[in-house]
Design a protein around this motif. Structure first.
Motif, PDB file in Angstrom:
ATOM      1  N   GLN A  53       6.781  14.353   4.675  1.00  0.00           N
ATOM      2  CA  GLN A  53       6.809  13.222   5.594  1.00  0.00           C
ATOM      3  C   GLN A  53       6.781  11.912   4.804  1.00  0.00           C
ATOM      4  O   GLN A  53       5.980  11.755   3.878  1.00  0.00           O
ATOM      5  CB  GLN A  53       5.618  13.274   6.559  1.00  0.00           C
ATOM      6  CG  GLN A  53       5.615  14.492   7.466  1.00  0.00           C
ATOM      7  CD  GLN A  53       4.365  14.579   8.322  1.00  0.00           C
ATOM      8  OE1 GLN A  53       3.355  13.932   8.034  1.00  0.00           O
ATOM      9  NE2 GLN A  53       4.425  15.376   9.379  1.00  0.00           N
ATOM     10  N   VAL A  54       7.649  11.007   5.179  1.00  0.00           N
ATOM     11  CA  VAL A  54       7.690   9.671   4.590  1.00  0.00           C
ATOM     12  C   VAL A  54       7.734   8.666   5.740  1.00  0.00           C
ATOM     13  O   VAL A  54       8.556   8.784   6.644  1.00  0.00           O
ATOM     14  CB  VAL A  54       8.913   9.483   3.670  1.00  0.00           C
ATOM     15  CG1 VAL A  54       8.893   8.072   3.072  1.00  0.00           C
ATOM     16  CG2 VAL A  54       8.924  10.515   2.563  1.00  0.00           C
ATOM     17  N   LYS A  55       6.847   7.672   5.657  1.00  0.00           N
ATOM     18  CA  LYS A  55       6.759   6.679   6.725  1.00  0.00           C
ATOM     19  C   LYS A  55       6.594   5.295   6.102  1.00  0.00           C
ATOM     20  O   LYS A  55       5.790   5.122   5.177  1.00  0.00           O
ATOM     21  CB  LYS A  55       5.582   6.998   7.646  1.00  0.00           C
ATOM     22  CG  LYS A  55       5.446   6.074   8.847  1.00  0.00           C
ATOM     23  CD  LYS A  55       4.268   6.521   9.710  1.00  0.00           C
ATOM     24  CE  LYS A  55       4.107   5.618  10.929  1.00  0.00           C
ATOM     25  NZ  LYS A  55       2.960   6.049  11.777  1.00  0.00           N
ATOM     26  N   ASN A  56       7.339   4.332   6.578  1.00  0.00           N
ATOM     27  CA  ASN A  56       7.221   2.963   6.067  1.00  0.00           C
ATOM     28  C   ASN A  56       7.524   1.954   7.165  1.00  0.00           C
ATOM     29  O   ASN A  56       8.292   2.227   8.101  1.00  0.00           O
ATOM     30  CB  ASN A  56       8.171   2.741   4.886  1.00  0.00           C
ATOM     31  CG  ASN A  56       9.640   2.880   5.281  1.00  0.00           C
ATOM     32  OD1 ASN A  56      10.169   3.987   5.303  1.00  0.00           O
ATOM     33  ND2 ASN A  56      10.292   1.766   5.585  1.00  0.00           N
ATOM     34  N   LYS A  57       6.901   0.788   7.031  1.00  0.00           N
ATOM     35  CA  LYS A  57       7.218  -0.320   7.930  1.00  0.00           C
ATOM     36  C   LYS A  57       8.539  -0.938   7.495  1.00  0.00           C
ATOM     37  O   LYS A  57       8.905  -0.900   6.320  1.00  0.00           O
ATOM     38  CB  LYS A  57       6.107  -1.369   7.897  1.00  0.00           C
ATOM     39  CG  LYS A  57       4.799  -0.905   8.509  1.00  0.00           C
ATOM     40  CD  LYS A  57       3.754  -2.002   8.474  1.00  0.00           C
ATOM     41  CE  LYS A  57       4.126  -3.152   9.398  1.00  0.00           C
ATOM     42  NZ  LYS A  57       3.074  -4.196   9.463  1.00  0.00           N
ATOM     43  N   PRO A  70       3.104  -4.543   4.216  1.00  0.00           N
ATOM     44  CA  PRO A  70       3.886  -3.316   4.062  1.00  0.00           C
ATOM     45  C   PRO A  70       3.033  -2.134   3.595  1.00  0.00           C
ATOM     46  O   PRO A  70       2.086  -2.302   2.817  1.00  0.00           O
ATOM     47  CB  PRO A  70       4.916  -3.697   2.991  1.00  0.00           C
ATOM     48  CG  PRO A  70       4.270  -4.781   2.207  1.00  0.00           C
ATOM     49  CD  PRO A  70       3.432  -5.553   3.187  1.00  0.00           C
ATOM     50  N   TYR A  71       3.380  -0.976   4.080  1.00  0.00           N
ATOM     51  CA  TYR A  71       2.732   0.258   3.616  1.00  0.00           C
ATOM     52  C   TYR A  71       3.772   1.377   3.605  1.00  0.00           C
ATOM     53  O   TYR A  71       4.731   1.379   4.381  1.00  0.00           O
ATOM     54  CB  TYR A  71       1.545   0.640   4.503  1.00  0.00           C
ATOM     55  CG  TYR A  71       1.927   1.107   5.891  1.00  0.00           C
ATOM     56  CD1 TYR A  71       2.261   2.442   6.147  1.00  0.00           C
ATOM     57  CD2 TYR A  71       1.951   0.211   6.957  1.00  0.00           C
ATOM     58  CE1 TYR A  71       2.613   2.865   7.403  1.00  0.00           C
ATOM     59  CE2 TYR A  71       2.309   0.628   8.228  1.00  0.00           C
ATOM     60  CZ  TYR A  71       2.639   1.962   8.446  1.00  0.00           C
ATOM     61  OH  TYR A  71       2.995   2.384   9.692  1.00  0.00           O
ATOM     62  N   ILE A  72       3.544   2.314   2.713  1.00  0.00           N
ATOM     63  CA  ILE A  72       4.412   3.498   2.590  1.00  0.00           C
ATOM     64  C   ILE A  72       3.507   4.721   2.505  1.00  0.00           C
ATOM     65  O   ILE A  72       2.607   4.774   1.653  1.00  0.00           O
ATOM     66  CB  ILE A  72       5.319   3.415   1.346  1.00  0.00           C
ATOM     67  CG1 ILE A  72       6.229   2.186   1.418  1.00  0.00           C
ATOM     68  CG2 ILE A  72       6.152   4.691   1.207  1.00  0.00           C
ATOM     69  CD1 ILE A  72       7.009   1.933   0.142  1.00  0.00           C
ATOM     70  N   GLN A  73       3.750   5.687   3.364  1.00  0.00           N
ATOM     71  CA  GLN A  73       2.974   6.932   3.371  1.00  0.00           C
ATOM     72  C   GLN A  73       3.887   8.094   2.985  1.00  0.00           C
ATOM     73  O   GLN A  73       4.952   8.280   3.584  1.00  0.00           O
ATOM     74  CB  GLN A  73       2.363   7.186   4.741  1.00  0.00           C
ATOM     75  CG  GLN A  73       1.315   6.163   5.158  1.00  0.00           C
ATOM     76  CD  GLN A  73       0.761   6.444   6.545  1.00  0.00           C
ATOM     77  OE1 GLN A  73       1.277   7.304   7.275  1.00  0.00           O
ATOM     78  NE2 GLN A  73      -0.281   5.717   6.925  1.00  0.00           N
ATOM     79  N   ILE A  74       3.442   8.849   1.991  1.00  0.00           N
ATOM     80  CA  ILE A  74       4.203  10.024   1.516  1.00  0.00           C
ATOM     81  C   ILE A  74       3.253  11.211   1.532  1.00  0.00           C
ATOM     82  O   ILE A  74       2.217  11.200   0.848  1.00  0.00           O
ATOM     83  CB  ILE A  74       4.744   9.795   0.094  1.00  0.00           C
ATOM     84  CG1 ILE A  74       5.578   8.512   0.044  1.00  0.00           C
ATOM     85  CG2 ILE A  74       5.566  11.003  -0.365  1.00  0.00           C
ATOM     86  CD1 ILE A  74       5.884   8.053  -1.363  1.00  0.00           C
ATOM     87  N   THR A 123       0.850  -1.192   0.000  1.00  0.00           N
ATOM     88  CA  THR A 123       0.000   0.000   0.000  1.00  0.00           C
ATOM     89  C   THR A 123       0.889   1.245   0.000  1.00  0.00           C
ATOM     90  O   THR A 123       1.716   1.425   0.897  1.00  0.00           O
ATOM     91  CB  THR A 123      -0.912   0.028   1.242  1.00  0.00           C
ATOM     92  OG1 THR A 123      -1.731  -1.144   1.239  1.00  0.00           O
ATOM     93  CG2 THR A 123      -1.781   1.273   1.236  1.00  0.00           C
ATOM     94  N   ILE A 124       0.715   2.085  -1.021  1.00  0.00           N
ATOM     95  CA  ILE A 124       1.510   3.318  -1.133  1.00  0.00           C
ATOM     96  C   ILE A 124       0.551   4.497  -1.222  1.00  0.00           C
ATOM     97  O   ILE A 124      -0.223   4.607  -2.180  1.00  0.00           O
ATOM     98  CB  ILE A 124       2.439   3.301  -2.367  1.00  0.00           C
ATOM     99  CG1 ILE A 124       3.340   2.066  -2.350  1.00  0.00           C
ATOM    100  CG2 ILE A 124       3.273   4.577  -2.407  1.00  0.00           C
ATOM    101  CD1 ILE A 124       4.271   1.971  -3.547  1.00  0.00           C
ATOM    102  N   ASP A 125       0.578   5.365  -0.221  1.00  0.00           N
ATOM    103  CA  ASP A 125      -0.253   6.578  -0.200  1.00  0.00           C
ATOM    104  C   ASP A 125       0.600   7.782  -0.583  1.00  0.00           C
ATOM    105  O   ASP A 125       1.726   7.932  -0.089  1.00  0.00           O
ATOM    106  CB  ASP A 125      -0.855   6.788   1.189  1.00  0.00           C
ATOM    107  CG  ASP A 125      -1.847   5.684   1.558  1.00  0.00           C
ATOM    108  OD1 ASP A 125      -2.475   5.143   0.638  1.00  0.00           O
ATOM    109  OD2 ASP A 125      -1.965   5.380   2.765  1.00  0.00           O
TER     110      ASP A 125
END
Length: 352
Positions: A294-298, A278-282, A241-243
């Protein structure tokens, strides 16, 4: 502090104005001083005889070559090459020479009634005054030149370092993208491969043409990042999942090209392998020229312990670029736990 002096026109203007004011006052003040003494104890102008004549004009002008010998010869050549002791020794010698010339002039060319002897103490004052002015002026110019050259060297060094950093980022990024493209071409349909190729061409165009500029619009940088994210979505489909979110007004702002991609690339590289769900938030927040990124990932545990030699190159480079390009204009916080890696960058953008 001395950036204004880097401009040749500014330095030339300063020199011209200083010389005009100096010689205007030097020649003009005697014209305003009394021609004769009104009281017995009244002192005339320090470098003017009571009876001002063509001889006095000649005496005034003898200090002109002294001034330019000090500023054009002694300071830039003697002081700069041989040091303070040699400078003061040569300064004393030049002043003594000019004092001797003035004394000879008094002895052989002044009317007899104006003679004050061969060594006229009154003639030493204008020489000492011009010597002080010339030395101060010459040393000030040398200091300005030194600061200008120092700043120019620093700028050239920074440009060279930034060029080197960019040259490292581009091949590293291309290598990772090509790996993704190879994977997509082998596993997906022709239509998806075509879409990937089109997006890759857009990325390459940005890297080859726009990244050479010192600044690009924030819209172009975000478009570049969005294309990269879309490529990764095509690659991983529903597995990751990529936001990607943008909030605020992005028009009218500029940023260093390819400045933010290492953070996103790092999140993709380390936020997928050996990670459950896994997920990535941008996220981007833009408010009156202030950017919050902001960048956040597991993250997961690497089992084999084998580490890519190029791992971390992108992040190291972007940290150095931020320090060079945005000193005192950014704050960066990196938080890493056993499960999450998070980057929070706040910086001031340039207005177009």
């Amino acid at each position: 502090m001395w950036r204004a002096w880097n401009l040749p026109k500014t330095k030339l203007t300063f020199k011209v104005l200083f010389n005009l004011i100096l010689w205007g006052l030097w020649i003009g003040l005697p014209l305003l001083s009394p021609v004769h003494q009104t009281h017995e104890n009244e002192h005339p102008h320090p470098h003017v005889n009571p009876e001002f004549s063509e001889h006095s004009w000649l005496e005034l002008l003898t200090v002109v070559p002294l001034f330019y010998i000090i500023t054009l010869v002694l300071v830039p050549h003697v002081f700069k090459r041989f040091g303070v002791f040699a400078f003061f020794a040569s300064l004393f010698g030049v002043v003594a020479l000019f004092f001797g010339i003035q004394s000879l002039y008094h002895l052989y060319f002044l009317p007899f009634e104006q003679h004050n002897g061969f060594f006229d103490p009154q003639g030493i004052f204008p020489l000492v005054m011009i010597t002080g002015i010339a030395s101060t002026y010459g040393l000030l110019l040398e200091f300005i030149n030194f600061e200008a050259e120092k700043e120019e060297r620093n700028n050239e060094q920074m440009k060279s370092e930034l060029s080197f950093l960019r040259s490292q980022i581009s091949p590293h990024f291309i290598f990772n993208i090509l790996n993704s493209i190879v994977y997509l071409i082998r596993t997906k349909a022709d239509k998806q491969a075509e879409d990937v190729t089109i997006r890759l061409s857009s990325l390459m165009r940005y890297m080859l043409y726009d990244s050479d500029q010192s600044m690009v619009s924030l819209e172009r940088e975000l478009e570049y990042l969005r294309n990269y994210v879309d490529l990764q979505r095509m690659r991983f489909q529903d597995d990751v999942t990529i936001d990607f979110e943008v909030h605020g007004t992005i028009r009218g702002c500029s940023i260093e090209p390819m400045l933010l991609i290492p953070f996103v690339e790092n999140a993709v590289k380390h936020g997928v392998a050996f990670v459950q769900e896994p997920y990535i938030q941008i996220k981007f927040f833009i408010d009156h020229g202030q950017l919050t990124f902001q960048v956040k990932n597991k993250i997961g545990k690497i089992k084999d312990g084998v580490k890519d030699e190029s791992s971390g190159i992108g992040l190291k480079n972007v940290l150095r670029r931020l320090a060079l390009l945005y000193p005192n204009q950014h704050t960066l916080q990196i938080l890493e736990t056993d499960e999450v890696f998070e980057v929070d960058l706040q910086m001031t953008l340039q207005k177009k």
